[in-house]
Design a protein around this motif. Structure first.
Motif, PDB file in Angstrom:
ATOM      1  N   ASP A  27      87.613  54.278 -39.732  1.00  0.00           N
ATOM      2  CA  ASP A  27      88.668  53.352 -40.165  1.00  0.00           C
ATOM      3  C   ASP A  27      90.050  53.922 -39.874  1.00  0.00           C
ATOM      4  OD1 ASP A  27      86.778  51.581 -41.047  1.00  0.00           O
ATOM      5  OD2 ASP A  27      86.969  52.096 -43.174  1.00  0.00           O
ATOM      6  N   LEU A  28      90.240  55.220 -40.149  1.00  0.00           N
ATOM      7  CA  LEU A  28      91.536  55.844 -39.874  1.00  0.00           C
ATOM      8  C   LEU A  28      91.863  55.807 -38.389  1.00  0.00           C
ATOM      9  CD1 LEU A  28      91.871  59.057 -42.099  1.00  0.00           C
ATOM     10  CD2 LEU A  28      93.412  57.084 -42.029  1.00  0.00           C
ATOM     11  N   HIS A  29      90.860  56.040 -37.553  1.00  0.00           N
ATOM     12  CA  HIS A  29      91.114  56.011 -36.113  1.00  0.00           C
ATOM     13  C   HIS A  29      91.491  54.604 -35.662  1.00  0.00           C
ATOM     14  CE1 HIS A  29      90.847  56.872 -31.880  1.00  0.00           C
ATOM     15  NE2 HIS A  29      89.933  55.926 -31.730  1.00  0.00           N
ATOM     16  N   GLU A  30      90.824  53.591 -36.199  1.00  0.00           N
ATOM     17  CA  GLU A  30      91.158  52.213 -35.829  1.00  0.00           C
ATOM     18  C   GLU A  30      92.572  51.855 -36.272  1.00  0.00           C
ATOM     19  OE1 GLU A  30      88.326  49.357 -37.113  1.00  0.00           O
ATOM     20  OE2 GLU A  30      86.629  50.291 -36.086  1.00  0.00           O
ATOM     21  N   GLU A  31      92.991  52.386 -37.424  1.00  0.00           N
ATOM     22  CA  GLU A  31      94.327  52.083 -37.929  1.00  0.00           C
ATOM     23  C   GLU A  31      95.425  52.806 -37.159  1.00  0.00           C
ATOM     24  OE1 GLU A  31      94.352  53.133 -42.028  1.00  0.00           O
ATOM     25  OE2 GLU A  31      92.771  51.716 -42.578  1.00  0.00           O
ATOM     26  N   THR A  32      95.156  54.038 -36.750  1.00  0.00           N
ATOM     27  CA  THR A  32      96.213  54.880 -36.172  1.00  0.00           C
ATOM     28  C   THR A  32      96.101  55.066 -34.664  1.00  0.00           C
ATOM     29  OG1 THR A  32      94.941  56.934 -36.483  1.00  0.00           O
ATOM     30  CG2 THR A  32      96.312  56.185 -38.324  1.00  0.00           C
ATOM     31  N   HIS A  33      94.886  54.879 -34.114  1.00  0.00           N
ATOM     32  CA  HIS A  33      94.611  55.146 -32.695  1.00  0.00           C
ATOM     33  C   HIS A  33      94.933  56.582 -32.318  1.00  0.00           C
ATOM     34  CE1 HIS A  33      93.915  50.888 -32.207  1.00  0.00           C
ATOM     35  NE2 HIS A  33      95.106  50.634 -32.704  1.00  0.00           N
ATOM     36  N   LEU A  48      87.797  74.878 -40.119  1.00  0.00           N
ATOM     37  CA  LEU A  48      86.708  74.601 -39.176  1.00  0.00           C
ATOM     38  C   LEU A  48      86.535  73.091 -39.077  1.00  0.00           C
ATOM     39  CD1 LEU A  48      84.218  75.429 -37.462  1.00  0.00           C
ATOM     40  CD2 LEU A  48      82.932  75.532 -39.610  1.00  0.00           C
ATOM     41  N   PHE A  49      86.600  72.565 -37.858  1.00  0.00           N
ATOM     42  CA  PHE A  49      86.505  71.123 -37.649  1.00  0.00           C
ATOM     43  C   PHE A  49      85.040  70.708 -37.498  1.00  0.00           C
ATOM     44  CE2 PHE A  49      90.664  72.358 -35.815  1.00  0.00           C
ATOM     45  CZ  PHE A  49      91.474  71.688 -36.714  1.00  0.00           C
ATOM     46  N   LEU A  50      84.534  69.974 -38.488  1.00  0.00           N
ATOM     47  CA  LEU A  50      83.162  69.481 -38.423  1.00  0.00           C
ATOM     48  C   LEU A  50      83.039  68.261 -37.525  1.00  0.00           C
ATOM     49  CD1 LEU A  50      81.723  69.595 -42.060  1.00  0.00           C
ATOM     50  CD2 LEU A  50      81.403  71.239 -40.203  1.00  0.00           C
ATOM     51  N   GLU A  51      84.080  67.443 -37.483  1.00  0.00           N
ATOM     52  CA  GLU A  51      84.014  66.198 -36.710  1.00  0.00           C
ATOM     53  C   GLU A  51      85.404  65.860 -36.183  1.00  0.00           C
ATOM     54  OE1 GLU A  51      82.761  64.021 -34.588  1.00  0.00           O
ATOM     55  OE2 GLU A  51      81.071  63.803 -35.978  1.00  0.00           O
ATOM     56  N   LYS A  52      85.423  65.250 -35.024  1.00  0.00           N
ATOM     57  CA  LYS A  52      86.673  64.770 -34.433  1.00  0.00           C
ATOM     58  C   LYS A  52      86.407  63.420 -33.789  1.00  0.00           C
ATOM     59  CE  LYS A  52      89.963  65.743 -30.684  1.00  0.00           C
ATOM     60  NZ  LYS A  52      90.323  66.702 -29.600  1.00  0.00           N
ATOM     61  N   ILE A  53      87.219  62.434 -34.147  1.00  0.00           N
ATOM     62  CA  ILE A  53      87.146  61.114 -33.525  1.00  0.00           C
ATOM     63  C   ILE A  53      88.436  60.898 -32.746  1.00  0.00           C
ATOM     64  CG2 ILE A  53      87.025  58.636 -33.915  1.00  0.00           C
ATOM     65  CD1 ILE A  53      85.311  59.132 -36.315  1.00  0.00           C
ATOM     66  N   THR A  54      88.298  60.548 -31.475  1.00  0.00           N
ATOM     67  CA  THR A  54      89.467  60.355 -30.631  1.00  0.00           C
ATOM     68  C   THR A  54      89.240  59.147 -29.734  1.00  0.00           C
ATOM     69  OG1 THR A  54      90.997  61.486 -29.115  1.00  0.00           O
ATOM     70  CG2 THR A  54      88.626  61.902 -28.810  1.00  0.00           C
ATOM     71  N   GLY A  55      90.169  58.879 -28.846  1.00  0.00           N
ATOM     72  CA  GLY A  55      90.040  57.728 -27.955  1.00  0.00           C
ATOM     73  C   GLY A  55      91.064  57.802 -26.840  1.00  0.00           C
ATOM     74  N   ARG A  56      91.044  56.788 -25.981  1.00  0.00           N
ATOM     75  CA  ARG A  56      91.936  56.785 -24.823  1.00  0.00           C
ATOM     76  C   ARG A  56      93.408  56.721 -25.222  1.00  0.00           C
ATOM     77  NH1 ARG A  56      91.994  52.565 -22.299  1.00  0.00           N
ATOM     78  NH2 ARG A  56      90.661  51.243 -23.573  1.00  0.00           N
TER      79      ARG A  56
END
Length: 246
Positions: free
Chosen positions: A94-100, A114-122
């Motif tokens: 949801d945060l990624h969709e809101e902020t891109h 320590l980064f357990l997860e990272k969501i990114t995009g173009r």
């Protein structure tokens, strides 16, 4: 080069080699592994060969070494990390969709985050972080969240990663006080030039008063509205806290 004496037991030496491979952005040569772990080159060669045979490390066609698929699978089976990541993914999405922008789930690990997860995009700002990677706590938004709420903070050496990294204990202490007061941590180009981040603490009420994780949004400094993003990150962190504490 590794700080402190080289590990003595076979298990500790193998673990040091695995950590060196895991912390590197790319594959490492035998010489680089020996340097990073403090192990004699013949010992490093013998142990890394055994790790390759076990599938925990793989050897590239160029003769370099990197984490193997067997270790990746083993790491994914860690119950606490898997459960935390699974619970967090909807909120990270949801945060990624809101902020891109880049969205992280991080946990404390000594003097690092320590980064357990990272969501990114173009549309997200390109940054150096990756899932499974780590950065010093004092120069990251997630790390500052952990330090600000730790009654017994770890000993920190405060290395400088950029011209804006806080390397004086007094500076960091004031920043951590501001983190507690505003309710979220801020990194203003302290880990990477041109990149800033906002992070908020995640709790599990059944596991005590200290944060078990932090959620962050990381992006280009010029387009990251700290106050607006801070409110959204705090809301996501509170929602995840309710999920974990249910």
């Amino acid at each position: 080069m590794r700080d402190g004496p080289a590990p003595k037991s076979v298990l500790a030496r193998g673990a040091a080699l695995l950590r060196a491979c895991g912390e590197s952005e790319g594959a490492l040569s035998l010489a680089e592994l020996a340097l990073r772990t403090g192990l004699p080159k013949p010992s490093a060669h013998r142990l890394i060969g055994e790790l390759v045979r076990l599938g925990l490390v793989e050897r590239t066609p160029e003769g370099l070494y990197r984490i193997g698929l067997a270790l990746f699978v083993l790491g994914q089976s860690a119950p606490s990390a898997r459960e935390l990541r699974d619970a967090a993914l909807p909120y990270l999405g949801d945060l990624h969709e809101e902020t891109h922008e880049n969205v992280h789930l991080a946990v404390p690990d000594g003097s690092d985050t320590l980064f357990l997860e990272k969501i990114t995009g173009r549309r997200a700002t390109p940054i150096v972080s990756r899932a499974g990677g780590r950065l010093p706590a004092h120069c990251t938004a997630t790390g500052k969240v952990f330090l600000a709420h730790d009654p017994r903070p770890p000993h920190l050496t405060l290395p400088r990663l950029t011209p804006r990294t806080l390397v004086l204990p007094g500076q960091l202490a004031r920043d951590l006080a501001a983190t507690r007061a505003r309710g979220y941590g801020v990194n203003l180009e302290e880990a990477e030039v041109g990149v800033s981040a906002v992070a908020a603490a995640v709790y599990d009420r059944g596991r005590g008063p200290r944060p078990v994780a932090a959620i962050s949004v990381t992006g280009g400094t010029r387009r990251l509205d700290v106050d607006r993003i801070g409110a959204r990150v705090c809301a996501a962190a509170r929602a995840l806290t309710r999920t974990l504490s249910a």
